[in-house]
Motif scaffolding. Structure first.
Motif, short mmCIF file in Angstrom:
data_model
loop_
_atom_site.label_atom_id
_atom_site.label_comp_id
_atom_site.label_asym_id
_atom_site.label_seq_id
_atom_site.Cartn_x
_atom_site.Cartn_y
_atom_site.Cartn_z
N GLN A 12 0.83 -1.20 0.00
CA GLN A 12 0.00 0.00 0.00
C GLN A 12 0.87 1.27 0.00
OE1 GLN A 12 -3.37 -0.09 -0.14
NE2 GLN A 12 -3.40 -2.34 -0.12
N SER A 13 0.24 2.39 -0.26
CA SER A 13 0.90 3.67 -0.03
C SER A 13 1.07 3.85 1.49
CB SER A 13 0.07 4.82 -0.62
OG SER A 13 -1.18 4.88 0.05
N GLU A 14 1.78 4.86 1.89
CA GLU A 14 2.06 5.04 3.32
C GLU A 14 0.84 5.51 4.11
OE1 GLU A 14 4.77 3.89 4.02
OE2 GLU A 14 5.98 4.08 2.20
N GLU A 15 -0.14 6.13 3.45
CA GLU A 15 -1.22 6.81 4.17
C GLU A 15 -2.03 5.90 5.10
OE1 GLU A 15 -0.46 7.35 1.05
OE2 GLU A 15 0.04 9.48 1.02
N PRO A 16 -2.42 4.68 4.71
CA PRO A 16 -3.22 3.87 5.63
C PRO A 16 -2.53 3.60 6.96
CG PRO A 16 -3.35 2.96 3.41
CD PRO A 16 -2.29 4.02 3.39
N CYS A 17 -1.25 3.32 6.94
CA CYS A 17 -0.53 3.05 8.19
C CYS A 17 -0.22 4.34 8.95
CB CYS A 17 0.76 2.29 7.91
SG CYS A 17 0.50 0.51 7.63
N GLN A 18 0.05 5.41 8.23
CA GLN A 18 0.27 6.68 8.91
C GLN A 18 -0.99 7.14 9.66
OE1 GLN A 18 1.64 8.98 5.54
NE2 GLN A 18 3.78 8.86 6.22
N GLU A 19 -2.15 6.79 9.11
CA GLU A 19 -3.42 7.17 9.74
C GLU A 19 -3.68 6.39 11.02
OE1 GLU A 19 -8.22 6.96 8.73
OE2 GLU A 19 -6.74 6.73 7.12
N TYR A 29 4.44 4.94 13.00
CA TYR A 29 4.78 4.37 11.69
C TYR A 29 5.91 5.19 11.06
CZ TYR A 29 4.41 2.78 6.88
OH TYR A 29 4.70 2.27 5.64
N PRO A 85 7.98 5.42 7.56
CA PRO A 85 8.01 4.94 6.16
C PRO A 85 9.39 4.50 5.69
CG PRO A 85 7.72 7.32 6.24
CD PRO A 85 7.58 6.83 7.65
N SER A 111 3.60 -0.46 4.53
CA SER A 111 2.17 -0.65 4.76
C SER A 111 1.65 -1.68 3.76
CB SER A 111 1.43 0.68 4.60
OG SER A 111 0.06 0.55 4.90
N GLN A 115 -7.49 -4.10 1.26
CA GLN A 115 -8.42 -3.07 1.72
C GLN A 115 -9.81 -3.62 2.02
OE1 GLN A 115 -7.38 -0.46 -1.69
NE2 GLN A 115 -7.26 1.17 -0.16
#
Length: 254
Positions: free
Chosen positions: A164-171, A176, A178, A183, A187
């Motif tokens: 995945q892109s980093e956004e799901p785990c950063q959220e 987290y 990178p 991530s 989904q």
């Protein structure tokens, strides 16, 4: 609340011994109430060296190589009581950052550099500048539970998961990073790692790019994996250190 990951949800049984780099870690965990068994995954990266997650390493660890059904004493299996390992010096059990450990394993002489048993083969690691792109479909194998309430599987299973892109785990994860983490997940939450798969590799383009680390207890997506390429210089230093040790006169296996 973090959940350490030990399972394959939504995957399939692999062809026996088709993932010869896989290692099963049989672990004895001790706490105030006594001792109980646990398990993790790992993977062979060179003769005598298995990579896994730092949170998997306890006082007593037995590595099983060449296994498909870990409840059966298959002739292909090599069981090694691990007596030496190194955990990354910056590993934090609270945040699970730098969740990586290297275990030294010795078996019979046929396993040493001059040759491998047919069901035990190492897998390549990425170089430090070798990154896997978001959207890449990779595979992760293990012997963990096959549902949230189910039992662990006896045979090795595998599931395809998307980087995945980093956004799901950063959220979802405050800690987290990178640079050192990736991530990963489905989904739609139909496929996932879960209890029993920690330390196992995420294989992309025939290289072990990451290893299973942790997720949230309340949801199957996303999952945090440890980025192997980030730790490649550290891994190489430890391998050189291992190589300086004289090989034991006899295998420390049980």
């Amino acid at each position: 609340i973090f959940m350490l990951l030990f399972l394959i949800i939504g995957g399939n049984e692999v062809v026996p011994h088709s993932r010869p780099y896989m290692a099963y870690l049989n672990i004895q965990v001790s706490n105030e109430t006594g001792t109980y068994p646990s398990s993790c995954g790992g993977f062979l990266i060179r003769p005598g060296a298995v990579l896994s997650a730092a949170h998997c390493v306890r006082v007593e660890v037995t590595v099983i190589l060449g296994a498909h059904n870990i409840r059966v004493r298959e002739r292909s299996q090599q069981r090694i009581r691990v007596r030496d390992w190194v955990i990354h010096p910056d590993y934090c059990p609270d945040t699970l950052s730098n969740d990586i450990a290297l275990l030294k394993v010795w078996t019979n002489k046929s396993f040493l550099p001059q040759g491998y048993p047919p069901n035990v083969q190492p897998i390549s690691l990425p170089r430090s500048n070798d990154h896997v792109k978001p959207g890449t479909i990779c595979e992760v194998a293990g012997w963990g539970r096959t549902s949230r309430r189910g039992n662990s599987t006896n045979v090795m299973r595998e599931v395809e998961l998307r980087v995945q892109s980093e956004e799901p785990c950063q959220e979802h994860f405050d800690d987290y990073d990178p640079d050192s983490m990736i991530s990963v997940g489905d989904q739609n939450s139909r496929k996932s790692t879960y209890c029993g798969d920690s330390g196992g590799p995420l294989v992309c383009n025939k290289k072990a790019h990451t290893m299973v680390s942790h997720g949230l207890e309340s949801r199957l997506f996303p999952k945090v994996f440890t980025r192997a390429s980030y730790f490649e210089p550290w891994i190489r230093r430890q391998l050189r250190s291992f190589a300086l040790q004289e090989l034991p006169a006899s295998p420390s296996s049980q």
